[in-house]
Design a protein around this motif. Structure first.
Motif, short mmCIF file in Angstrom:
data_model
loop_
_atom_site.label_atom_id
_atom_site.label_comp_id
_atom_site.label_asym_id
_atom_site.label_seq_id
_atom_site.Cartn_x
_atom_site.Cartn_y
_atom_site.Cartn_z
N ALA A 738 -11.25 -39.60 109.02
CA ALA A 738 -11.84 -40.41 110.08
C ALA A 738 -12.61 -41.59 109.49
N CYS A 739 -13.34 -41.36 108.42
CA CYS A 739 -14.11 -42.42 107.80
C CYS A 739 -13.19 -43.51 107.23
N ASP A 740 -12.13 -43.09 106.56
CA ASP A 740 -11.18 -44.06 106.01
C ASP A 740 -10.53 -44.87 107.14
N LEU A 741 -10.21 -44.20 108.22
CA LEU A 741 -9.57 -44.89 109.33
C LEU A 741 -10.52 -45.93 109.95
N LEU A 742 -11.78 -45.55 110.14
CA LEU A 742 -12.75 -46.49 110.72
C LEU A 742 -13.05 -47.64 109.78
N LEU A 743 -13.03 -47.38 108.47
CA LEU A 743 -13.21 -48.47 107.51
C LEU A 743 -12.05 -49.46 107.59
N PHE A 744 -10.84 -48.92 107.74
CA PHE A 744 -9.67 -49.78 107.90
C PHE A 744 -9.82 -50.65 109.16
N LEU A 745 -10.27 -50.01 110.24
CA LEU A 745 -10.44 -50.75 111.49
C LEU A 745 -11.57 -51.77 111.39
N LYS A 746 -12.65 -51.38 110.72
CA LYS A 746 -13.77 -52.30 110.53
C LYS A 746 -13.34 -53.51 109.72
N ASP A 747 -12.51 -53.28 108.71
CA ASP A 747 -12.01 -54.38 107.89
C ASP A 747 -11.14 -55.32 108.72
N LYS A 748 -10.32 -54.75 109.62
CA LYS A 748 -9.45 -55.57 110.45
C LYS A 748 -10.23 -56.38 111.49
N THR A 749 -11.36 -55.82 111.96
CA THR A 749 -12.10 -56.49 113.04
C THR A 749 -13.20 -57.40 112.51
N ALA A 750 -13.39 -57.43 111.18
CA ALA A 750 -14.47 -58.26 110.62
C ALA A 750 -14.34 -59.72 110.99
N PRO A 751 -13.13 -60.32 110.90
CA PRO A 751 -13.02 -61.74 111.24
C PRO A 751 -12.77 -62.01 112.72
N CYS A 752 -12.96 -60.95 113.56
CA CYS A 752 -12.62 -61.10 114.97
C CYS A 752 -13.55 -62.11 115.65
N ARG A 753 -12.95 -63.06 116.36
CA ARG A 753 -13.72 -64.06 117.08
C ARG A 753 -13.40 -64.05 118.58
N GLY A 754 -12.55 -63.13 118.99
CA GLY A 754 -12.11 -63.14 120.39
C GLY A 754 -12.98 -62.31 121.30
N LEU A 755 -14.07 -61.71 120.75
CA LEU A 755 -14.92 -60.86 121.57
C LEU A 755 -16.35 -61.38 121.52
N GLN A 756 -17.08 -61.12 122.60
CA GLN A 756 -18.46 -61.55 122.66
C GLN A 756 -19.33 -60.63 121.83
#
Length: 840
Positions: A738-756
């Protein structure tokens, strides 16, 4: 005993925690008091490990000076009456003294009061009644092993009589003590000879150091003994010496002792033949003798011709593995390995292979025949050993060439036919072999393993008909045991998948289609076996075969024309959980290849709901973990491979599976659910972070969706509820995934600019509070309907990297501190005293 104070020029600093130093006097008092009882040996072993760590990190002498109670403990053990000394405490004290004396200055300090001589000399524990306890003898050897690390320690061994005691302990009734004594003699010999140049000791040994000379003299005397145990002890010491020590002095040692070793071959029977084989192979493997002309090869050749067939087998195999062995010796060894199979072939009127290679196998053949015919146990033992040795040799690059593939395949087939009672003997010897091997499961298993190995490499497709025939006979035979059937399935699979085909033939080869038509009726029969192990083996065979050949037209035709898919479907409800799990895997593979249609249209009610429904039913209600794990793995593979039943409505499929998996009590099912989430994320977000240890390699899929849309989908499917809950799972592998999966997701969402940015809204605070309660073990409250902004806020606020590092540590990383260890030992003694009092 009086010890003079040795001052230190510099303050070396504390090498032990002050609190531990404070507790040490009480600990030593407990150990020295005969009326006190330590709970078990485990705590004492932990104490020894701790003291070893402390002494390796600093000065043992300083440790003793700062903690005189340790010396008092060792002295008090000697001052007690022998009958008052606890064997457990005595063994601990001997090991502890050796640990301190491993440093030479500390050794000299302890010697001032004759403490070491009292503990390890002839007047010490060797004369006490406690010496009869193996633990004490073992502790004495361990203490000496630690002590013998410097010249002073070696001189002590030679002068104190310890070596003579070690010679005696080689024949100890305890195998552990005897082995430790031999190992210590090798250690002392190697340490004594450390730094000796080639030729420094003369061949007569006049220049050997004192300890080394005593050990060599003892070995020589044992080799000349008429008692087999003493010969064995000497050979074991030499075997370990040549195996561990590769210095030039070992060549001098072999030159001195090899005549005595060769003289053993003149006895009938040869004493300690097994140990002698080990010694010769140990010398042959040593790089010191790679190019030396020391008579070793002649001795090995003589021994190969002197030993019985059963004894010669291990030596022949070991000889063939030695890289620099002369070719003539290798040929002799290979003929010895082949001899039992050649005798089998001749006894059943089979030609023993091409001329030339085996012309000389008749030498010693009568001895082999005598062994095969002497008794059933001798025949079975020799054949099993031969088949195992040849199986081990077959894949090695140094195997003899030419490799007699045809002869070996024919021999393995004949052996199986003899076991099945189907061989036609051409002589009285053949008839006796039939009687000895009929129904022999041991030989059947060994022959099937060997036959499976022969499918690799130089197999010829002309051999396949007779191989398939004997495998089919074994699979059909009602007398075949479950273990034999399992190995027959394994060998069949290897021949079907590994054997080369002529370039003009179909992928399955010219013989496989006909064989499959004969095989599937047998497979149907085994799927209906009353023995669950047989049903399980048949399902495993079907799964592997379908995975490799599911796309072949010939295979599909034969499979769909049989009852195998229908029977496999029915086994999803088998009473045995292992069979249900194997049936799930098999049906998953059949469905992946589009081969389950026959089962789903069979007219059964469960077939009407489709395989997905049936597997979901198993995942939700099966009482055993194995079938549920199998379903979770199948669903993950289906998602990864874009299975048709999944792509119809992927989101419904993922949500439904995770709803069941999240409630499962089996941690492996929950972990597999996280793997399914990982695949789903990879398909929707694109390829995963290559640094993620659970990254998956996926086929080409549709272009990834925009990140905000993906996050909303994940929230709608309640995936985060499952993953965040798994992050605080009590089973570490689940939390890691679960931790590895959330880290992967956190890495993918780091440059996200489409959300407030979520800010400090009450909803975000509520989510974080819920996660904190989950981490504290209160996981009853759900997260509810999340928004992407809340998920992002939670991901950014959590120290997932730190959590990953903590989870990556081994389960025993939280070691008890030395202080806790000392307190536990003292507390244990107190508890024991209370229990004794409570009894009255």
């Amino acid at each position: 005993m009086r010890f003079s104070h040795v001052s230190c020029a510099e303050n070396c600093g504390l090498i032990m925690d002050p609190e531990c130093s404070r507790l040490l006097p009480a600990l030593c008092a407990v150990l020295a008091d005969p009326s006190q009882a330590v709970a078990d040996d485990t705590c004492l072993e932990k104490l020894l490990d701790w003291f070893k760590t402390v002494t390796e990190a600093g000065s043992s002498l300083l440790l003793l000076q700062e903690n005189p109670c340790l010396v008092d403990l060792l002295s008090h053990v000697l001052d007690l009456k022998p009958q008052d000394v606890s064997p457990r405490v005595l063994s601990f004290s001997l090991c502890l003294a050796g640990t301190f004396a491993a440093q030479e200055d500390c050794f000299e300090y302890l010697q001032q009061g004759q403490l070491l001589l009292g503990l390890f000399g002839e007047a010490g524990p060797l004369s006490w009644a406690a010496w009869s306890v193996p633990t004490v003898r073992s502790g004495w050897i361990r203490g000496l092993r630690s002590l013998a690390r410097h010249p002073s320690g070696l001189h002590f061994l030679g002068d104190s009589g310890a070596l003579d005691a070690l010679f005696s302990l080689q024949g100890d009734s305890s195998l552990f003590v005897a082995s430790a004594a031999s190992q210590l003699l090798v250690h002392v010999l190697a340490l004594s000879m450390q730094g000796k140049a080639a030729g420094s000791p003369s061949p007569q040994g006049s220049a050997w150091p004192t300890c080394a000379q005593k050990i060599v003299d003892h070995v020589e005397a044992c080799l000349c003994s008429t008692a087999a145990p003493q010969v064995t002890q000497a050979l074991n010491v030499l075997t370990t010496t040549f195996g561990r020590c590769h210095s030039p002095w070992t060549e001098v040692l072999w030159g001195q002792l090899s005549p005595l070793v060769a003289h053993l071959l003149e006895s009938d029977p040869i004493p300690a033949a097994h140990s002698l084989v080990d010694l010769l192979l140990s010398v042959a493997r040593s790089p010191v003798f790679a190019s030396a002309d020391c008579g070793l090869w002649e001795t090995m050749a003589r021994m190969l011709s002197c030993l019985s067939p059963t004894q010669a087998g291990p030596l022949a195999l070991g000889t063939l593995k030695v890289q620099h062995c002369p070719q003539a010796l290798k040929s002799q060894a290979f003929k010895i390995l082949l001899q039992p199979l050649v005798c089998i072939l001749r006894a059943t009127a089979q030609a023993p292979g091409p001329p030339g290679l085996l012309d000389e196998t008749t030498e010693g053949g009568s001895m082999t025949v005598d062994t095969l015919l002497s008794s059933k146990s001798a025949c079975v033992g020799l054949l099993c050993q031969t088949l195992a040795h040849l199986e081990e040799l077959q894949p090695l690059p140094q195997r003899p060439l030419p490799w007699p593939q045809t002869l070996l395949v024919e021999a393995a087939v004949i052996v199986l036919q003899l076991c099945d009672g189907l061989a036609a003997p051409s002589s009285s010897e053949g008839g006796r072999l039939c009687g000895a091997l009929a129904g022999c499961v041991r030989v059947q298993r060994a022959a099937l393993d060997f036959l499976g190995t022969l499918s690799q490499g130089t197999s010829s497709w002309e051999l396949m008909p007779q191989v398939f025939a004997v495998l089919l006979e074994t699979l059909e035979s009602p007398a075949s045991s479950p273990t034999v059937l399992k190995k027959a399935f394994q060998a069949t699979l290897r021949w079907l998948l590994d054997s080369p085909s002529p370039p003009t033939c179909l992928n399955l080869g010219p013989h496989a289609p006909l064989f499959l038509k004969e095989l599937f009726p047998v497979l149907q029969k085994r799927l209906c076996s009353p023995c669950w192990e047989v049903r399980d083996s048949a399902l495993e065979f079907l799964t592997h075969l379908t995975a490799c050949w599911g796309g072949e037209a010939d295979f599909r035709e034969v499979l769909l024309a049989s009852e195998v898919p229908k029977l496999t479907w029915q086994l999803l409800r088998d009473p045995e959980s292992y069979v249900r799990a194997s049936a799930v895997t098999a049906m998953g593979q059949l469905s992946s290849q589009g081969l389950q249609a026959a089962s789903e249209s069979s007219g059964h009610p469960e077939g009407q709901q489709g395989l997905v429904g049936e597997l979901l039913h198993i995942l939700s209600v099966d009482s055993e973990g194995f079938p549920r794990r199998a379903v979770a793995r199948v669903f993950t593979e289906w998602l990864r491979d874009s299975h048709a039943d999944v792509t119809r409505d992927t989101q419904w499929f993922v949500a439904t599976v995770l709803q069941m998996v999240s409630r499962d009590l089996d941690w492996e099912v929950r972990a597999q659910g996280l793997e399914l989430v990982q695949v789903f994320l990879a398909q929707t977000l694109g390829q995963p972070n290559p640094n993620c240890p659970y990254a998956v390699t996926l086929p080409k899929v549709t272009p990834p969706s925009p990140l905000p849309e993906v996050l909303r989908t994940l929230c709608q499917l309640h995936i985060f509820d499952f993953v965040f809950r798994a992050l605080f799972d009590c089973d570490r592998p689940v939390a890691q995934k679960a931790c590895d999966l959330l880290l992967f997701l956190k890495d993918k969402t780091a440059p996200c600019r489409g959300l407030q940015e979520p800010g400090d809204s009450s909803d975000v605070t509520s989510v974080e509070a819920t996660l904190q309660r989950w981490q504290a073990g209160e996981q009853g409250e759900p997260l509810g309907n999340l928004e992407p902004e809340e998920v992002l806020a939670a991901l950014r606020s959590m120290d997932l990297k730190g959590l990953q590092s903590r989870l990556a540590e081994s389960s025993d990383h939280v070691e008890k501190s030395p202080q806790s260890l000392l307190q536990d030992v003292l507390a244990t003694v107190a508890v024991l005293e209370e229990n004794v009092a409570d009894c009255y």
